[in-house]
Scaffold this motif. Sequence first.
Motif, PDB file in Angstrom:
ATOM      1  N   GLU A  45      -3.432   4.212   0.322  1.00 23.70           N
ATOM      2  CA  GLU A  45      -4.119   3.595  -1.071  1.00 23.70           C
ATOM      3  C   GLU A  45      -3.581   2.188  -1.285  1.00 23.70           C
ATOM      4  OE1 GLU A  45      -4.157   4.701  -5.754  1.00 23.70           O
ATOM      5  OE2 GLU A  45      -2.451   5.454  -4.536  1.00 23.70           O
ATOM      6  N   TRP A  46      -4.248   1.057  -1.490  1.00 16.26           N
ATOM      7  CA  TRP A  46      -3.870  -0.083  -1.633  1.00 16.26           C
ATOM      8  C   TRP A  46      -3.264  -0.340  -3.233  1.00 16.26           C
ATOM      9  CZ3 TRP A  46      -5.776  -3.732  -5.351  1.00 16.26           C
ATOM     10  CH2 TRP A  46      -5.355  -5.017  -5.257  1.00 16.26           C
ATOM     11  N   VAL A  47      -2.149  -0.947  -3.260  1.00 18.39           N
ATOM     12  CA  VAL A  47      -1.348  -0.937  -4.574  1.00 18.39           C
ATOM     13  C   VAL A  47      -1.638  -2.286  -5.187  1.00 18.39           C
ATOM     14  CG1 VAL A  47       0.910  -0.786  -5.525  1.00 18.39           C
ATOM     15  CG2 VAL A  47       0.126   0.707  -3.755  1.00 18.39           C
ATOM     16  N   SER A  48      -1.242  -3.195  -4.417  1.00 20.64           N
ATOM     17  CA  SER A  48      -1.170  -4.740  -4.871  1.00 20.64           C
ATOM     18  C   SER A  48      -1.330  -5.733  -3.786  1.00 20.64           C
ATOM     19  CB  SER A  48       0.327  -4.926  -5.765  1.00 20.64           C
ATOM     20  OG  SER A  48       0.438  -6.176  -6.302  1.00 20.64           O
ATOM     21  N   ALA A 107       1.010  -1.055   0.014  1.00 18.96           N
ATOM     22  CA  ALA A 107       0.042  -0.050  -0.085  1.00 18.96           C
ATOM     23  C   ALA A 107       1.024   1.322  -0.017  1.00 18.96           C
ATOM     24  CB  ALA A 107      -0.945  -0.204   1.214  1.00 18.96           C
ATOM     25  N   ARG A 108       0.217   2.466  -0.249  1.00 16.20           N
ATOM     26  CA  ARG A 108       1.168   3.712  -0.173  1.00 16.20           C
ATOM     27  C   ARG A 108       0.288   4.689   0.161  1.00 16.20           C
ATOM     28  NH1 ARG A 108       1.399   4.623  -6.970  1.00 16.20           N
ATOM     29  NH2 ARG A 108      -0.469   5.502  -7.197  1.00 16.20           N
ATOM     30  N   GLN A 109       0.949   5.776   0.684  1.00 20.69           N
ATOM     31  CA  GLN A 109       0.438   6.922   1.032  1.00 20.69           C
ATOM     32  C   GLN A 109       1.318   8.095   0.689  1.00 20.69           C
ATOM     33  OE1 GLN A 109      -0.247   7.205   5.566  1.00 20.69           O
ATOM     34  NE2 GLN A 109      -2.202   8.498   4.936  1.00 20.69           N
ATOM     35  N   ALA A 110       0.706   8.895  -0.223  1.00 16.38           N
ATOM     36  CA  ALA A 110       1.292  10.364  -0.783  1.00 16.38           C
ATOM     37  C   ALA A 110       0.842  11.401   0.290  1.00 16.38           C
ATOM     38  CB  ALA A 110       0.590  10.420  -2.240  1.00 16.38           C
ATOM     39  N   PRO A 111       1.789  12.118   0.323  1.00 15.15           N
ATOM     40  CA  PRO A 111       1.480  13.623   1.126  1.00 15.15           C
ATOM     41  C   PRO A 111       0.183  14.026   1.184  1.00 15.15           C
ATOM     42  CG  PRO A 111       3.659  13.782   0.142  1.00 15.15           C
ATOM     43  CD  PRO A 111       2.879  12.590  -0.762  1.00 15.15           C
ATOM     44  N   GLY A 112      -0.409  14.200   2.163  1.00 14.62           N
ATOM     45  CA  GLY A 112      -1.878  14.780   2.234  1.00 14.62           C
ATOM     46  C   GLY A 112      -2.831  13.971   1.956  1.00 14.62           C
ATOM     47  N   LYS A 113      -2.864  12.638   1.554  1.00 14.27           N
ATOM     48  CA  LYS A 113      -3.684  11.817   0.753  1.00 14.27           C
ATOM     49  C   LYS A 113      -3.969  10.474   1.733  1.00 14.27           C
ATOM     50  CE  LYS A 113      -3.187  13.018  -3.872  1.00 14.27           C
ATOM     51  NZ  LYS A 113      -2.970  12.261  -5.435  1.00 14.27           N
TER      52      LYS A 113
END
Length: 119
Positions: free
Chosen positions: A45-48, A36-42
Amino acid sequence: VQLVESGGGLVRPGGSLRLSCLASGFTFSTSAMSWARQAPGKELEWVSGISVGGSTYYADSMKGRFTISRDNAKNTVYLQMNSLKAEDTAVYYCAIDIGSTWGESFGSWGRGTQVTVSS
């Protein structure tokens, strides 16, 4: 349980990175795993995801660019990322996926590795 991500860094648009996640403290071979990933201010988010049997699943925006894999002998899950875009910039986490659908619920996750895509 310990999950340790590595392999992040600064890469130019169009470049590639391979993330690794070394797992310990649980039975890796019988655990579904996700990135999963997390962008600044977001939000996160699941990726794979990859199942115990090795079946792979991707978020739509990653299909064709990212490849998840696992090596049960090394207790490691990988994420090969190609054709990187600026919008892929985020902290990437690996996690034990325990939900009924991919990315719904994580049992444990690591501290993450920063991926920055910039020219």
